[in-house]
Design a protein around this motif. Sequence first.
Motif, PDB file in Angstrom:
ATOM      1  N   TRP A  66     -54.746 -16.620  65.474  1.00 40.71           N
ATOM      2  CA  TRP A  66     -54.014 -15.407  65.844  1.00 40.71           C
ATOM      3  C   TRP A  66     -54.289 -14.309  64.818  1.00 40.71           C
ATOM      4  CZ3 TRP A  66     -50.357 -13.589  62.363  1.00 40.71           C
ATOM      5  CH2 TRP A  66     -49.925 -14.481  61.385  1.00 40.71           C
ATOM      6  N   LEU A  67     -54.180 -13.061  65.282  1.00 40.81           N
ATOM      7  CA  LEU A  67     -54.367 -11.888  64.433  1.00 40.81           C
ATOM      8  C   LEU A  67     -53.305 -10.868  64.807  1.00 40.81           C
ATOM      9  CD1 LEU A  67     -56.299 -10.406  62.352  1.00 40.81           C
ATOM     10  CD2 LEU A  67     -57.373  -9.393  64.368  1.00 40.81           C
ATOM     11  N   ILE A  81     -56.710 -16.567  70.218  1.00 39.99           N
ATOM     12  CA  ILE A  81     -57.752 -17.351  70.886  1.00 39.99           C
ATOM     13  C   ILE A  81     -57.351 -18.817  70.781  1.00 39.99           C
ATOM     14  CG2 ILE A  81     -60.168 -18.006  70.935  1.00 39.99           C
ATOM     15  CD1 ILE A  81     -60.873 -15.358  69.689  1.00 39.99           C
ATOM     16  N   LEU A  82     -57.180 -19.469  71.931  1.00 33.95           N
ATOM     17  CA  LEU A  82     -56.662 -20.831  71.951  1.00 33.95           C
ATOM     18  C   LEU A  82     -57.584 -21.766  72.733  1.00 33.95           C
ATOM     19  CD1 LEU A  82     -52.963 -20.063  72.991  1.00 33.95           C
ATOM     20  CD2 LEU A  82     -53.889 -20.144  70.669  1.00 33.95           C
ATOM     21  N   LEU A  83     -57.630 -23.001  72.302  1.00 33.49           N
ATOM     22  CA  LEU A  83     -58.101 -24.096  73.133  1.00 33.49           C
ATOM     23  C   LEU A  83     -56.848 -24.795  73.655  1.00 33.49           C
ATOM     24  CD1 LEU A  83     -60.975 -25.682  71.013  1.00 33.49           C
ATOM     25  CD2 LEU A  83     -61.204 -24.226  73.020  1.00 33.49           C
ATOM     26  N   SER A  84     -56.734 -24.959  74.962  1.00 35.91           N
ATOM     27  CA  SER A  84     -55.518 -25.554  75.517  1.00 35.91           C
ATOM     28  C   SER A  84     -55.861 -26.620  76.546  1.00 35.91           C
ATOM     29  CB  SER A  84     -54.620 -24.472  76.135  1.00 35.91           C
ATOM     30  OG  SER A  84     -55.299 -23.770  77.153  1.00 35.91           O
ATOM     31  N   VAL A 107     -56.813 -16.644  76.107  1.00 38.36           N
ATOM     32  CA  VAL A 107     -56.779 -15.434  75.275  1.00 38.36           C
ATOM     33  C   VAL A 107     -55.502 -14.655  75.584  1.00 38.36           C
ATOM     34  CG1 VAL A 107     -58.016 -13.357  74.551  1.00 38.36           C
ATOM     35  CG2 VAL A 107     -59.306 -15.361  75.338  1.00 38.36           C
ATOM     36  N   PRO A 108     -54.405 -14.940  74.885  1.00 39.69           N
ATOM     37  CA  PRO A 108     -53.195 -14.125  75.037  1.00 39.69           C
ATOM     38  C   PRO A 108     -53.356 -12.790  74.299  1.00 39.69           C
ATOM     39  CG  PRO A 108     -52.710 -16.340  74.175  1.00 39.69           C
ATOM     40  CD  PRO A 108     -54.178 -16.119  74.044  1.00 39.69           C
ATOM     41  N   LEU A 109     -52.921 -11.719  74.936  1.00 40.04           N
ATOM     42  CA  LEU A 109     -52.896 -10.383  74.333  1.00 40.04           C
ATOM     43  C   LEU A 109     -51.438  -9.941  74.329  1.00 40.04           C
ATOM     44  CD1 LEU A 109     -55.980  -8.872  76.195  1.00 40.04           C
ATOM     45  CD2 LEU A 109     -55.934  -9.845  73.892  1.00 40.04           C
ATOM     46  N   LEU A 110     -50.803  -9.980  73.158  1.00 35.81           N
ATOM     47  CA  LEU A 110     -49.358  -9.841  73.075  1.00 35.81           C
ATOM     48  C   LEU A 110     -48.940  -8.577  72.344  1.00 35.81           C
ATOM     49  CD1 LEU A 110     -48.585 -13.509  71.949  1.00 35.81           C
ATOM     50  CD2 LEU A 110     -48.661 -12.622  74.288  1.00 35.81           C
ATOM     51  N   GLY A 124     -46.781  -9.963  77.199  1.00 31.47           N
ATOM     52  CA  GLY A 124     -48.170  -9.558  77.367  1.00 31.47           C
ATOM     53  C   GLY A 124     -48.873 -10.278  78.499  1.00 31.47           C
ATOM     54  N   TRP A 125     -50.185 -10.336  78.377  1.00 30.38           N
ATOM     55  CA  TRP A 125     -51.073 -10.897  79.388  1.00 30.38           C
ATOM     56  C   TRP A 125     -51.885 -12.025  78.759  1.00 30.38           C
ATOM     57  CZ3 TRP A 125     -51.879 -10.629  84.495  1.00 30.38           C
ATOM     58  CH2 TRP A 125     -53.112 -11.086  85.016  1.00 30.38           C
ATOM     59  N   GLN A 126     -52.126 -13.082  79.525  1.00 29.97           N
ATOM     60  CA  GLN A 126     -52.985 -14.161  79.055  1.00 29.97           C
ATOM     61  C   GLN A 126     -54.103 -14.388  80.049  1.00 29.97           C
ATOM     62  OE1 GLN A 126     -51.413 -17.723  77.095  1.00 29.97           O
ATOM     63  NE2 GLN A 126     -52.567 -19.003  78.515  1.00 29.97           N
ATOM     64  N   GLN A 127     -55.340 -14.361  79.545  1.00 34.74           N
ATOM     65  CA  GLN A 127     -56.510 -14.653  80.372  1.00 34.74           C
ATOM     66  C   GLN A 127     -57.005 -16.057  80.028  1.00 34.74           C
ATOM     67  OE1 GLN A 127     -57.750 -12.313  82.688  1.00 34.74           O
ATOM     68  NE2 GLN A 127     -58.770 -14.142  83.467  1.00 34.74           N
ATOM     69  N   ASP A 128     -57.170 -16.889  81.051  1.00 33.06           N
ATOM     70  CA  ASP A 128     -57.617 -18.262  80.846  1.00 33.06           C
ATOM     71  C   ASP A 128     -58.997 -18.468  81.443  1.00 33.06           C
ATOM     72  OD1 ASP A 128     -55.254 -19.425  79.580  1.00 33.06           O
ATOM     73  OD2 ASP A 128     -54.266 -19.091  81.505  1.00 33.06           O
ATOM     74  N   ILE A 129     -59.843 -19.201  80.706  1.00 30.75           N
ATOM     75  CA  ILE A 129     -61.193 -19.529  81.150  1.00 30.75           C
ATOM     76  C   ILE A 129     -61.287 -21.050  81.282  1.00 30.75           C
ATOM     77  CG2 ILE A 129     -63.654 -19.303  80.655  1.00 30.75           C
ATOM     78  CD1 ILE A 129     -62.854 -17.001  78.712  1.00 30.75           C
TER      79      ILE A 129
END
Length: 241
Positions: A66-67, A81-84, A107-110, A124-129
């Motif tokens: 996280w940053l 940036i997460l591995l889930s 990738v959560p953007l909070l 926020g928004w979370q994009q999952d790949i």
Amino acid sequence: MKKTFAVLLTLCLSLAIMAQDVVAKDKYTVSGGLLGAVNLSKLRITGTNTGNIDYKFHTGWATGFWLNVPLSKRLSFEPQILLSRNSLIPEVDNGTTFSGKMSYISVPLLLKLHASKSLAFTVGWQQDILTEVKDKNSPNVNDDDFKTLNGSVTGGVELFPHGRVTIFGRYIHGLTNIDNSGNPNTAVKYYNQNIHMGLKLKLFGKHKQPAKVEEPPAPKDTDGDGIIDDNDKCPTVPGVA
């Protein structure tokens, strides 16, 4: 998957290096670190669910980086940036319903609202790949049966958001129907639904104290005659200048 994660990790670390000297109005510098969480996950079912398929929350995991970039005294922006891993178990396993695991790069953007030094709220928004699918009931189910990209809205709470260790919880509500099987007879829609509960460890970042403004020393009057020494030809003898 490893290549994509490496690119995202490099981007995150580059942002951290470039932003370390940025200071917000609330005197907190850019910070960042690691996080780990218990990932309670399930599939939310909508549409024509003639088989009464339902899923229960089951335990997976999430870990990553996280940053946090301060924007104002009360507001900051935090990409992660997460591995889930989602563990998806149906309430009733009839041997044909999907039952297994899905792995994601998330990738959560909070946006974080700091209510106090010990409490903050995130939204926020979370994009999952999607990176991997494993179904114990069917070896024929693979990654192509589910959409690679899906998005969610998310919100949560943090305790001690400026501390070395932060406790957090976050709810994730999927908005993308992840079914990509292309079966026209399937009217059921599948959406991800998650609850993350875990800890964040801060590796860098600090509270920058405001600079102290020192007042200049008062003019010296050694003999106490009301004439400062700089203007007094006899600074040790009271009298006229």
